[in-house]
Motif scaffolding. Structure first.
Motif, short mmCIF file in Angstrom:
data_model
loop_
_atom_site.label_atom_id
_atom_site.label_comp_id
_atom_site.label_asym_id
_atom_site.label_seq_id
_atom_site.Cartn_x
_atom_site.Cartn_y
_atom_site.Cartn_z
N LEU A 17 -25.50 7.14 -3.29
CA LEU A 17 -24.62 7.81 -4.24
C LEU A 17 -23.60 6.78 -4.72
O LEU A 17 -23.12 5.95 -3.94
N LEU A 18 -23.28 6.82 -6.02
CA LEU A 18 -22.33 5.88 -6.60
C LEU A 18 -21.12 6.65 -7.11
O LEU A 18 -21.27 7.64 -7.83
N GLU A 19 -19.93 6.22 -6.72
CA GLU A 19 -18.69 6.82 -7.20
C GLU A 19 -17.82 5.74 -7.82
O GLU A 19 -17.62 4.68 -7.22
N ILE A 20 -17.29 6.01 -9.02
CA ILE A 20 -16.37 5.09 -9.67
C ILE A 20 -15.12 5.86 -10.04
O ILE A 20 -15.21 6.92 -10.67
N GLU A 21 -13.98 5.35 -9.62
CA GLU A 21 -12.70 5.95 -9.97
C GLU A 21 -11.80 4.91 -10.64
O GLU A 21 -11.59 3.83 -10.09
N GLY A 22 -11.31 5.26 -11.79
CA GLY A 22 -10.30 4.45 -12.46
C GLY A 22 -9.13 5.34 -12.80
O GLY A 22 -9.30 6.36 -13.47
N SER A 23 -7.96 5.00 -12.31
CA SER A 23 -6.82 5.89 -12.52
C SER A 23 -5.53 5.12 -12.65
O SER A 23 -5.27 4.18 -11.90
N GLY A 24 -4.72 5.55 -13.62
CA GLY A 24 -3.38 5.00 -13.79
C GLY A 24 -2.32 5.90 -13.21
O GLY A 24 -1.13 5.72 -13.49
N SER A 25 -2.73 6.87 -12.39
CA SER A 25 -1.74 7.81 -11.84
C SER A 25 -1.89 7.97 -10.33
O SER A 25 -1.75 9.05 -9.79
N ASP A 63 -6.27 9.05 -18.71
CA ASP A 63 -5.79 7.91 -17.92
C ASP A 63 -6.20 8.06 -16.45
O ASP A 63 -5.75 7.29 -15.59
N HIS A 64 -7.05 9.03 -16.18
CA HIS A 64 -7.61 9.24 -14.85
C HIS A 64 -9.07 9.65 -15.04
O HIS A 64 -9.36 10.58 -15.79
N ALA A 65 -9.97 8.92 -14.38
CA ALA A 65 -11.40 9.20 -14.57
C ALA A 65 -12.17 8.97 -13.28
O ALA A 65 -11.92 8.01 -12.56
N LYS A 66 -13.09 9.88 -12.99
CA LYS A 66 -14.00 9.74 -11.85
C LYS A 66 -15.39 10.12 -12.31
O LYS A 66 -15.58 11.14 -12.99
N ARG A 93 -16.31 2.58 -5.81
CA ARG A 93 -15.56 1.50 -6.46
C ARG A 93 -14.33 2.11 -7.10
O ARG A 93 -14.43 2.98 -7.97
N CYS A 94 -13.15 1.67 -6.66
CA CYS A 94 -11.89 2.25 -7.13
C CYS A 94 -11.00 1.19 -7.76
O CYS A 94 -10.91 0.07 -7.25
N VAL A 95 -10.34 1.56 -8.83
CA VAL A 95 -9.28 0.74 -9.41
C VAL A 95 -8.11 1.68 -9.66
O VAL A 95 -8.08 2.44 -10.63
N HIS A 96 -7.17 1.67 -8.73
CA HIS A 96 -6.03 2.59 -8.76
C HIS A 96 -4.73 1.84 -9.00
O HIS A 96 -4.53 0.76 -8.47
N ARG A 97 -3.87 2.44 -9.77
CA ARG A 97 -2.50 1.95 -9.93
C ARG A 97 -1.68 3.09 -10.50
O ARG A 97 -2.23 4.11 -10.92
N LEU A 155 -12.09 5.77 -19.20
CA LEU A 155 -13.53 5.72 -19.04
C LEU A 155 -14.12 4.48 -19.71
O LEU A 155 -14.86 3.71 -19.09
N ALA A 156 -13.79 4.27 -20.97
CA ALA A 156 -14.37 3.15 -21.72
C ALA A 156 -13.73 1.82 -21.37
O ALA A 156 -14.40 0.78 -21.42
N ASN A 157 -12.46 1.83 -21.01
CA ASN A 157 -11.74 0.57 -20.88
C ASN A 157 -11.53 0.10 -19.46
O ASN A 157 -11.15 -1.07 -19.25
N GLN A 158 -11.76 0.94 -18.46
CA GLN A 158 -11.69 0.51 -17.06
C GLN A 158 -12.97 0.86 -16.31
O GLN A 158 -13.62 -0.01 -15.74
N VAL A 159 -13.33 2.13 -16.33
CA VAL A 159 -14.51 2.57 -15.58
C VAL A 159 -15.76 1.83 -16.04
O VAL A 159 -16.65 1.53 -15.23
#
Length: 352
Positions: free
Chosen positions: A227-235, A214-217, A154-158, A176-180
């Motif tokens: 396997l579960l992968e979560i990526e939230g990144s503003g970069s 501002d970048h978390a995996k 699950r990715c949320v990239h921008r 981590l707390a606010n997107q992931v």
């Protein structure tokens, strides 16, 4: 539905408090009425009075003590959630906490005990549990079309340089707390009864102001699933798809508005066995053509906020359990804390 609308007090009229909670509740006038709001900005308070006809204050305590408030929505910065939630429960109010529900498992437990003592509902605004692409993914997994799931990403990239309060750790900021947390919550909801092990966490401060990541995996392993992968990144200059799900008989990929699923019926494939002799034509594999089937699905973009508050009204009136239980959020908060600890002191093995 109730004959008298449920009175709501909103603490914090920022992006979430105003654009999501206040706007959503205004469309549900048969069930809810915003009776009080609090915000330190005078212009925001004036806007709420003008558009919602509500009482407006500069202090959270005035909302909590308001006689016509049945539910307090805490949409102020993350570090205030537990304190204000406990105060509202002590005043006999039901409580909706924006994510993250709390900073620690101990704080979640405090909120649960306070709600039990008060006989009130406490929940977290994880409205993405009602998000259409998640519901579609769940259906596709449960119908067995892609076989046994091996990996869910699950990715949320921008690419966005931020400078607001969420860039500061002292306010509970960070990706981590606010997107992931949103998307970790989604994936955990697919496997609510599975034991989950945290394998890796990578938190980095890259292009935004402040000191929070501002970048978390985060990478997790379920005991009886993928396997579960979560990526939230503003970069991320080139974003990856919001969803990628790989199974033993197919895969799903796409966005929150459109998903593509490709699958094969395993019974349509001939039996296969090991051949220990020389590879035919020096090529590996069988050379077979897989009879793939493919479907593109337009996701039902249902109103997540309305779905959340529909359920909350039923829970308050004793006709349903809250969809977002503190127990389910507690597991997520525990993993977020473990991710911070692991990222701070990673265990590494160097190959030479």
């Amino acid at each position: 539905m109730t004959s008298t609308p449920i009175g709501v007090g909103i603490i914090g009229l920022g992006r979430s408090g105003w654009d999501i909670h206040a706007a959503g509740l205004a469309e549900m006038a048969d069930r809810y009425r915003v009776t009080a709001v609090a915000d330190p900005v005078p212009e925001r308070r004036a806007e709420a009075v003008d558009l919602l006809g509500t009482d407006a204050y500069d202090s959270a305590e005035s909302v909590i003590d308001h006689a016509e408030v049945d539910v307090v929505v805490v949409a102020s910065p993350s570090h205030t959630h537990t304190r204000l939630g406990l105060a509202a429960l002590a005043a006999g109010k039901h409580v909706v906490l924006e994510k993250p529900m709390a900073a620690t498992v101990a704080e979640v437990d405090q909120l649960v005990e306070a709600a039990r003592t008060a006989g009130r509902v406490v929940t977290c605004f994880h409205n993405n549990r009602f998000e259409g692409s998640l519901l579609t993914i769940r259906t596709l997994i449960e119908d067995g079309r892609i076989g046994e799931p091996l990996l869910i990403r699950r990715c949320v990239h921008r690419y966005a340089r931020r400078r607001d309060w969420q860039t500061l750790t002292r306010f509970g900021g960070g990706e981590l707390a606010n997107q992931v947390s949103h998307y970790l919550d989604q994936l955990l909801s697919l496997y609510p009864d599975s034991e989950v092990e945290l394998l890796a966490a990578d938190l980095r401060h890259t292009i935004s102001a402040g000191d929070a990541e501002d970048h978390a995996k985060v990478v997790l392993r379920t005991a009886d699933g993928p396997l579960l992968e979560i990526e939230g990144s503003g970069s991320m200059a080139i974003p990856q798809p919001h969803w990628f799900v790989a199974g033993t008989a197919g895969a799903i990929t796409g966005s929150m508005s459109e998903l593509t699923v490709r699958w094969v019926d395993p019974t349509a494939l001939p039996p296969i066995s090991v051949d220990t002799g020389p590879a035919a034509d020096r090529q590996y594999g069988t050379g077979e053509t897989i009879p793939w089937q493919e479907e593109t699905i337009t996701v039902d973009r249902r109103d997540r906020t309305e779905a959340f508050y529909d359920n909350l009204a039923e829970a308050i009136n004793g006709r349903a359990e809250p969809a977002i239980t503190p127990a389910s959020v507690r597991r997520q908060i525990q993993l977020l804390g473990q991710a911070r600890a692991l990222a701070a002191t990673p265990t590494t093995v160097t190959a030479r």
